[in-house]
Design an enzyme around this catalytic site. Sequence first.
Site, PDB file in Angstrom:
ATOM      1  N   ASN A 218     -10.340  -3.220   2.376  1.00 59.84           N
ATOM      2  CA  ASN A 218      -9.923  -3.041   1.193  1.00 59.84           C
ATOM      3  C   ASN A 218     -11.286  -2.903   0.127  1.00 59.84           C
ATOM      4  OD1 ASN A 218      -7.156  -3.555   1.086  1.00 59.84           O
ATOM      5  ND2 ASN A 218      -7.467  -5.617   1.000  1.00 59.84           N
TER       6      ASN A 218
ATOM      7  N   HIS B  24       1.001  -1.307  -0.061  1.00 61.25           N
ATOM      8  CA  HIS B  24       0.128  -0.135  -0.041  1.00 61.25           C
ATOM      9  C   HIS B  24       0.826   1.140  -0.143  1.00 61.25           C
ATOM     10  CE1 HIS B  24      -3.885  -2.032   0.876  1.00 61.25           C
ATOM     11  NE2 HIS B  24      -2.991  -2.924   1.489  1.00 61.25           N
TER      12      HIS B  24
HETATM   13 FE1  HDD Z   1      -2.621  -4.930   5.637  1.00 62.08          FE
HETATM   14  C1  HDD Z   1      -1.057  -1.786   5.119  1.00 62.08           C
HETATM   15  C2  HDD Z   1      -5.434  -3.423   4.325  1.00 62.08           C
HETATM   16  C3  HDD Z   1      -3.994  -8.168   5.393  1.00 62.08           C
HETATM   17  C4  HDD Z   1       0.119  -6.011   7.183  1.00 62.08           C
HETATM   18  N1  HDD Z   1      -3.152  -3.034   4.961  1.00 62.08           N
HETATM   19  C5  HDD Z   1      -2.449  -1.778   4.688  1.00 62.08           C
HETATM   20  C6  HDD Z   1      -3.255  -0.914   4.228  1.00 62.08           C
HETATM   21  C7  HDD Z   1      -4.434  -1.344   4.010  1.00 62.08           C
HETATM   22  C8  HDD Z   1      -4.522  -2.700   4.406  1.00 62.08           C
HETATM   23  C9  HDD Z   1      -5.607  -0.619   3.495  1.00 62.08           C
HETATM   24  C10 HDD Z   1      -2.519   0.640   4.056  1.00 62.08           C
HETATM   25  C11 HDD Z   1      -2.941   1.521   5.274  1.00 62.08           C
HETATM   26  C12 HDD Z   1      -2.555   2.955   4.809  1.00 62.08           C
HETATM   27  O1  HDD Z   1      -3.275   3.236   3.909  1.00 62.08           O
HETATM   28  O2  HDD Z   1      -1.649   3.259   5.261  1.00 62.08           O
HETATM   29  N2  HDD Z   1      -4.280  -5.732   4.931  1.00 62.08           N
HETATM   30  C13 HDD Z   1      -5.412  -5.119   4.596  1.00 62.08           C
HETATM   31  C14 HDD Z   1      -6.554  -5.852   4.741  1.00 62.08           C
HETATM   32  C15 HDD Z   1      -6.039  -7.141   4.855  1.00 62.08           C
HETATM   33  C16 HDD Z   1      -4.732  -6.977   5.211  1.00 62.08           C
HETATM   34  C17 HDD Z   1      -8.053  -5.361   4.169  1.00 62.08           C
HETATM   35  C18 HDD Z   1      -6.938  -8.403   4.691  1.00 62.08           C
HETATM   36  C19 HDD Z   1      -8.028  -8.738   5.296  1.00 62.08           C
HETATM   37  N3  HDD Z   1      -2.073  -6.533   6.246  1.00 62.08           N
HETATM   38  C20 HDD Z   1      -2.696  -7.848   6.221  1.00 62.08           C
HETATM   39  C21 HDD Z   1      -2.040  -8.784   6.779  1.00 62.08           C
HETATM   40  C22 HDD Z   1      -0.708  -8.395   7.534  1.00 62.08           C
HETATM   41  C23 HDD Z   1      -0.766  -7.040   6.956  1.00 62.08           C
HETATM   42  C24 HDD Z   1      -2.401 -10.350   7.177  1.00 62.08           C
HETATM   43  C25 HDD Z   1       0.250  -8.854   8.101  1.00 62.08           C
HETATM   44  C26 HDD Z   1       0.187 -10.001   8.955  1.00 62.08           C
HETATM   45  N4  HDD Z   1      -0.741  -4.001   5.777  1.00 62.08           N
HETATM   46  C27 HDD Z   1       0.058  -4.819   6.659  1.00 62.08           C
HETATM   47  C28 HDD Z   1       1.476  -3.857   6.925  1.00 62.08           C
HETATM   48  C29 HDD Z   1       0.894  -2.468   6.273  1.00 62.08           C
HETATM   49  C30 HDD Z   1      -0.207  -2.870   5.822  1.00 62.08           C
HETATM   50  C31 HDD Z   1       2.492  -4.462   6.530  1.00 62.08           C
HETATM   51  C32 HDD Z   1       1.909  -1.922   5.332  1.00 62.08           C
HETATM   52  C33 HDD Z   1       1.959  -0.403   5.553  1.00 62.08           C
HETATM   53  C34 HDD Z   1       1.351  -0.319   6.851  1.00 62.08           C
HETATM   54  O3  HDD Z   1       0.715  -1.367   7.317  1.00 62.08           O
HETATM   55  O4  HDD Z   1       1.534   0.764   7.538  1.00 62.08           O
HETATM   56  O5  HDD Z   1       1.766  -3.855   8.227  1.00 62.08           O
END
Ligand code: HDD
Length: 749
Positions: free
Chosen positions: A201, A128
């Site tokens: 999402n 993202h």
């Molecule tokens: Fe995630 C970012 C949505 C599964 C780990 N995620 C991130 C963002 C969104 C989502 C919208 C961007 C937020 C922003 O605009 O700053 N992610 C989801 C959805 C998931 C999902 C809807 C499943 C239902 N994500 C998911 C899992 C993990 C992560 C299973 C880890 C175990 N997601 C992250 C992250 C991020 C992220 C690596 C990257 C940047 C951040 O968090 O701040 O921690």
Amino acid sequence: LVDGWAGQRTHNADKSAEYGSAAGMPPQGEHFPEPAMAAGASTTSEANAGAKVGAAAAAGRDANAAPLQRARNDGSGRHMTTNQAVAVADNQNSLKAGLRGPALLKDFILREKLTHFDHERIPERVVHARGSGAHGYFEAYEDLSALTRAAPFQQAGKITPVFVRFSTVAGERGSKDTARDVRGFAVKFYTDQGNWDLVGNNMPVFFIQDAMKFPDLVHAVKPEPHHGMPQAASAHDTFWDFVSLMPESAHMLMWQMSDRAIPRSYRMMQGFGVHTFRLVNAHGESVFCKFHWTPRLGTHSLVWDEAVKISGADPDYHRRDLWEAIEAGDHPEYELGIQVFSEEQAEGFSFDVLDATKIVPEELVPILPVGRMVFDRNPDNFFAETEQVAFCAAHVIPGIDFSNDPLLAGRIHSYVDTQISRLGGPNFHELPINAPVVPAHNNQRDGMHRQAIHRGRVSYEPNSLAGGCPFQAGAAGFVSFAEPPQGDEVRGKPEKFAEHYAQATLFYDSQSPAERRHIADAFRFELSKVTVPAVRRRVVSMLRNVSGELAAEVARGLGMALPPAMPRVCTTPVTPEVALSPALSLLSRPGEDGIRTRRIAVLVADGSRAMDVTTLHEGLTAQGAVVRLLGPHVGRLQDADGAAFDADASLENEPGVLFDALAVVGGAAAAAVLAADVRALEHLRDGYRHGKPLLFVGEGRQVWDATGVTPLDNDPLLLFAGADADDTVQRFAAAIVRHRYPEREPAML
Ligand code: HDD
């Protein structure tokens, strides 16, 4: 044009003062007056927004502007200073020992400026990375206290400020907006009980069931590590290798290959909380809940060929669309709906509600509308707000709790962890965009970039020296739902998680014929980029378990024999509650707002009929559309009567793919110019191929004839109008409401 320069600097009159002996005294900088704004407003969108937002907002409506206000910086009418607020005399020249001598190490002003610049970039989000943000508010329709104690839902009409960040997932920060991808839909509610982040999402399911697989999924979809390609695309070997070995991804792949993955606008896509959450009321009673956002403008998408061309013409297509709509006062609006069901109900479902690869069909549990969200202010500063905002799936408030979804469990850990490295320490909750609107009090102290100045000597609890403060809130605070333990510690999955295909089939079967065709086209395109034939075969063998029609279509498109179906993990057949869900088709949500905010190109040239231009411009603008006159070049043109008018954009700088509909006006001379302009013909061919409404008025028809396209019989979105017809605007607007005529595609592709 020349008039336009009046009063502006045509050259740098002070430049000569930088040379020779004149350099002894630095020149005084020049100041331009600030543009007039509404009292208290600091951005154009605030100035437009009346009493809704910013400093002009009614109390409570824009409470999150208060912490932002403290941090806003405005240099107008001020001296330039260093970061230590020492006034800078000369911002052009480094300090030298003589005019031709060496620069001096003691030039602390140069060194401060370069040092800061050298550190202006921070790591991008691991997923993202590319996003766009907006401020707004959530308004509850009714009191939901019987279901939840969550602050935003405690009374009808209650306003809670929000910040949203929309994003793509796979691409890097500078990648294109119109990649085929999932879109992030993350909302921060600044409630009076602390911050609640609904980090969702635009698709209601996910690729994997367990957070243990998240790093693998992301490694597979990101550019391949040996050569760093491809950017912002899942169309490559490693992604399809991984998902074809993870059949639990079948359902999500249907969504990702559907038109949902190439939305027309962030303003025209749904959002979903994805997981099953819990709502908990003041008596500690809980129900399961799924969150849905539905855009008021309806759900609309691009077609793939168009998305590819837009990514070259305007990589910021979605960011610009969101920004411009808010600046123009067309505030995007979404309705929040919840599906509420009991644990007993959930046990009876054919699927497991803790499995993030499953939806709860709307036909099984209806969606209850509970409020609306409006975005009415653009951020002041992209970095300070959109980049530094930190969402976290673990940020819940009293009244909202987690289910045992194992994907959610990993998310509860991952967000703060990644932000500590991205934002450089544990205090990013103090950044203005992340700070709650209610004060935070605890004994956490110190760390990098601490901004709060905690007073007193007590930073522990229990204490007597500070009267026991801050004290625990007890039942008034966050109390975790008392969920009974489930059994022995084990690495494994519940039985129902093994069924991977029933809902993929439900999704595919519920689409319109054109949507189904697009899904097959997307699989064909993506797999044609896969270089290892065995991976292609494995995907198609997986698709056989979803739909025989789809698998056959994709195999045909790839020039391969249909492989046998992939063995199923779950061999006992499941009987789904719902065999068709019309709500899963984008067509089920056409939207409410007519042609509001649609972008219409009117192609003009020297000799265009002024009356046609005015009629279309005024008629369509009156209905809320955004009309742009596209000429062979920007600037001055002459109409058929020799009067001057201006083109807003050129056939080169805003190609037709950037518009929802195109019109060519009358005027014989203009028609002859445009019929000979290969760019105009290309734009019209693209518009036809992408199913868009096209209108040709009077002699404008010659331009259509020059495209050489043989149209379908009775195409309802291809319109020809006589020069003086009264109903032209109405016919065109009615066609634009329909958005697209996909029946053209098979003949064109
Ligand atoms: Fe995630 C970012 C949505 C599964 C780990 N995620 C991130 C963002 C969104 C989502 C919208 C961007 C937020 C922003 O605009 O700053 N992610 C989801 C959805 C998931 C999902 C809807 C499943 C239902 N994500 C998911 C899992 C993990 C992560 C299973 C880890 C175990 N997601 C992250 C992250 C991020 C992220 C690596 C990257 C940047 C951040 O968090 O701040 O921690």
